[in-house]
Structures are given as structure tokens and as C-alpha cells.
Enzyme design. Sequence first.
Site, short mmCIF file in Angstrom:
data_model
loop_
_atom_site.label_atom_id
_atom_site.label_comp_id
_atom_site.label_asym_id
_atom_site.label_seq_id
_atom_site.Cartn_x
_atom_site.Cartn_y
_atom_site.Cartn_z
N HIS A 95 -30.71 -25.80 94.38
CA HIS A 95 -29.73 -24.75 94.05
C HIS A 95 -30.60 -23.54 93.73
O HIS A 95 -31.50 -23.63 92.87
CB HIS A 95 -28.91 -25.18 92.83
CG HIS A 95 -27.82 -24.23 92.43
ND1 HIS A 95 -26.52 -24.65 92.26
CD2 HIS A 95 -27.81 -22.92 92.16
CE1 HIS A 95 -25.76 -23.63 91.89
NE2 HIS A 95 -26.54 -22.55 91.82
N LEU A 96 -30.36 -22.46 94.42
CA LEU A 96 -31.16 -21.25 94.23
C LEU A 96 -31.35 -20.97 92.74
O LEU A 96 -30.37 -20.97 91.99
CB LEU A 96 -30.46 -20.06 94.90
CG LEU A 96 -31.05 -18.68 94.63
CD1 LEU A 96 -32.43 -18.57 95.24
CD2 LEU A 96 -30.15 -17.60 95.18
N HIS A 97 -32.58 -20.78 92.32
CA HIS A 97 -32.85 -20.41 90.94
C HIS A 97 -34.09 -19.51 90.87
O HIS A 97 -35.05 -19.70 91.58
CB HIS A 97 -32.99 -21.63 90.02
CG HIS A 97 -33.99 -22.65 90.44
ND1 HIS A 97 -33.77 -23.54 91.47
CD2 HIS A 97 -35.22 -22.95 89.93
CE1 HIS A 97 -34.81 -24.34 91.59
NE2 HIS A 97 -35.71 -23.99 90.67
N VAL A 98 -33.97 -18.53 90.00
CA VAL A 98 -35.05 -17.57 89.78
C VAL A 98 -35.68 -17.90 88.43
O VAL A 98 -34.99 -18.00 87.42
CB VAL A 98 -34.51 -16.12 89.76
CG1 VAL A 98 -35.64 -15.13 89.53
CG2 VAL A 98 -33.75 -15.80 91.04
#
Length: 136
Positions: A95-98
Site C-alpha cells: 500500500h503506497l506509503h511515504v
Amino acid sequence: MSGCVFCEIIKGERPAHLVLDAEDAMAFLDTRPLFKGHTLLVPREHHETLTDLPADLVGGLFGHAQRLAASMESVLGAAGSFVAMNNRISQSVPHLHVHVVPRNRKDGLRGFFWPRQKYDSDAEAAEYAARLRAGT
């Protein structure tokens, strides 16, 4: 998405120390931080990578990242921050995470050797989350 740890956090099905709760994104403390205050910023909608994120959501997500980076300095007293993301390779949760990480000179972070830290207690993690939340 079924089975996604971050989607479970967003839905309130899994506990997390929330730093940001916005209409389009959430941020919470990493459970295995590089340094105390290490925050993960995620879009509320499930997108696996940056290339999957619709273009109209990119600016908002990075606006949140910008504010979190500023909080690392103003709230935690860090000298700067490290902002990064992985796309597929080394992406521990799909899941896209920064990652927004507080940094200081000679803090031991070199290249991609990232020593992990631990919070002394759940209460300490909650206190870091509250401080960062107040600064965003």
C-alpha cells in the site's frame, strides 16, 4: 483491500498512533522506526505504488508530506528530515506509503543501512504521535 495492514488501520480495525487524519490520507507512527517520530503517510484509498496513484491525488499527498517534514523540525527539534518511498522492491506493505523520518547530523543513518529503533513504551509512542499531530 482485504488483508492490507494499512487499509485495516485506515478503517480503524487495527490500532496505530495517528499523526494525521485527513479526508484523503492518514499518517501514523512506524512500529519499527528508524528514529522516534518516523511517520508513515498513506492515501486513504488503496494504491499499491506511486505509479498507481491517480495524478489528482499526488499533490495533496505530498502537501501532507511537506507539512509532516516541517513538523519533524518544529515539533521534534530535528535538524531535518528524510522523505522516501519504495515501489514494490523493499516495500514491506503493498500500500503506497511515504516515510517521513526526523534526521540529525551524525545520527547513524548511512546510505540504505537503516538501524531500527524502538519506543520505550506505548505511552511514549502515543506522546510522539500527539506532538506531531499538533504540529500538522
